[in-house]
Design an enzyme around this catalytic site. Sequence first.
Site, PDB file in Angstrom:
ATOM      1  CE  LYS A   1      56.441  57.319  66.170  1.00 37.80           C
ATOM      2  NZ  LYS A   1      57.176  58.595  66.265  1.00 37.80           N
TER       3      LYS A   1
ATOM      4  CE1 TYR B   1      74.250  46.718  34.162  1.00 39.90           C
ATOM      5  CE2 TYR B   1      75.932  46.084  35.744  1.00 39.90           C
ATOM      6  CZ  TYR B   1      75.230  45.834  34.570  1.00 39.90           C
ATOM      7  OH  TYR B   1      75.501  44.725  33.821  1.00 39.90           O
TER       8      TYR B   1
ATOM      9  NE  ARG C   1      70.907  50.525  50.145  1.00 42.07           N
ATOM     10  CZ  ARG C   1      71.404  51.135  49.074  1.00 42.07           C
ATOM     11  NH1 ARG C   1      70.716  51.155  47.930  1.00 42.07           N
ATOM     12  NH2 ARG C   1      72.568  51.735  49.101  1.00 42.07           N
TER      13      ARG C   1
ATOM     14  CG  HIS D   1      51.476  56.906  67.664  1.00 44.71           C
ATOM     15  ND1 HIS D   1      50.613  57.897  68.095  1.00 44.71           N
ATOM     16  CD2 HIS D   1      52.580  57.547  67.224  1.00 44.71           C
ATOM     17  CE1 HIS D   1      51.161  59.088  67.901  1.00 44.71           C
ATOM     18  NE2 HIS D   1      52.354  58.893  67.370  1.00 44.71           N
TER      19      HIS D   1
ATOM     20  CD  GLN E   1      60.810  59.936  67.014  1.00 41.77           C
ATOM     21  OE1 GLN E   1      59.878  59.280  67.468  1.00 41.77           O
ATOM     22  NE2 GLN E   1      61.311  60.979  67.644  1.00 41.77           N
TER      23      GLN E   1
ATOM     24  CG  PHE F   1      54.434  63.692  63.114  1.00 40.64           C
ATOM     25  CD1 PHE F   1      54.911  64.779  63.831  1.00 40.64           C
ATOM     26  CD2 PHE F   1      55.228  63.160  62.111  1.00 40.64           C
ATOM     27  CE1 PHE F   1      56.161  65.322  63.553  1.00 40.64           C
ATOM     28  CE2 PHE F   1      56.477  63.689  61.827  1.00 40.64           C
ATOM     29  CZ  PHE F   1      56.938  64.784  62.554  1.00 40.64           C
TER      30      PHE F   1
ATOM     31  CG  ASP G   1      50.534  56.955  60.365  1.00 37.86           C
ATOM     32  OD1 ASP G   1      51.316  56.351  61.118  1.00 37.86           O
ATOM     33  OD2 ASP G   1      50.662  58.164  60.080  1.00 37.86           O
TER      34      ASP G   1
ATOM     35  NE  ARG H   1      71.001  49.160  42.429  1.00 39.75           N
ATOM     36  CZ  ARG H   1      71.558  49.897  43.384  1.00 39.75           C
ATOM     37  NH1 ARG H   1      71.094  49.844  44.623  1.00 39.75           N
ATOM     38  NH2 ARG H   1      72.589  50.669  43.113  1.00 39.75           N
TER      39      ARG H   1
END
Length: 410
Positions: free
Chosen positions: A204, A240, A250, A178, A201, A104, A175, A233
């Site tokens: 999958k 902050y 996230r 899959h 996704q 991909f 990777d 962070r």
Amino acid sequence: MQLTDLLMNEGLAQHGGPKTVTSTFSWPLYDDTEVEAVAAVVRSGAWGNPDCAGLVAQFEQEFAAYCGSKYAVSCVNGSVSLRLALIACGVKPGDEVIVPPYTFIATASTVVEANCVPVFVDIDPDTYNLDPRAIEAAITERTRAIIPVHFGGQACDMDAILDIARRHNLRVIEDAAHAHGAEYKGKKLGTWGNVGSFSFQSSKNLTAGEGGIVVTDDDELYALMNSLRNVGRIEGGQWYDHYNPGCNYRITQMQAVLLSAQLQRLEEQTLRRDENGRYLNELLTPIDGITPLTRGHGETLHCYHLYIFKYDKSHFNGLPKNEFVERLAAEGVPCFRGYPHPLYRQPLFQQKNFMCYALPESVDYSQVLCPVAERACAEEAVWILQHAMLGTRQDMEAFAEAIRKVQRLS
């Protein structure tokens, strides 16, 4: 009348004959466990994940434990997970990263996003994974990392790749988009290199519609990837205060509970896919012109995100691959022709649409040629999709019969 004569008189489903495969294959699979888990999050009103804690952290711990990794860091998708891994591994603008051309787009486009140069290396004709011999030949003084893709859930030759990486001081980012649940020599894929990257996704083997995750045993890589996905962070820092150039990558609490529930199904599903894949290999190997990708390269558990076989039109009266796939799909086999061309032929690379990214002017993909990948795309590769591999042995027999029928009537 003999059975063969009856079959010959049936006609192709594409032309109005009866389908060979009558089962339907749904995905994703779920029950009230997922529904109630998501409903509980909705009722709680705590949908987000501002602190990377709670249900999200719980899923990360579960996934790390499943893989046998020390750490897991979730994020919005499998493309971002690759990008987090690359940046954390310390690549710099202009560095080269070795990638396969049969995968991909994100495997290579995330390298561009990290201001690095994708170097396309051909694939092994038996597995469609990176060919270690080609990797060795492609290494230069600018090479910094290798991204082996466990394509379709088939394990790469990790012993050879890691040996090359050690000798050339390269990072290895697996990777494993899959490869959920698959194993190489008894150890989960994604846990062999410096970092393993997964996608959640919708297609999958483990899914929440979208999402991604990285796994690692390296304390420093974990800390940096954790920071990058959470707006820079750091653990123990003020909310902050931002230490690294990260963004909000996230996932939500709803995705986390879906993934936790789906993870409970993954091992059984993986074992079923592996068993069906082995059986389908037995059924297809005797068919002239059909060659399953080979096993026996170190994979001890294949999750068959894709069941891939090679097609030779000379045994099907010259029927082009795309027409073969259309006929097979009409017979009820959930199949696809695969990628129409290798990644380096995408407009992104041919037109050098790199925008503000720092790829040297000398980079030129117009002369890249990976013959095995070219052949796979144009002539050979046919994919049966992962949800079909959760069928019964009778379904596998029907897939094989559908291929024989197309061959007889071509």
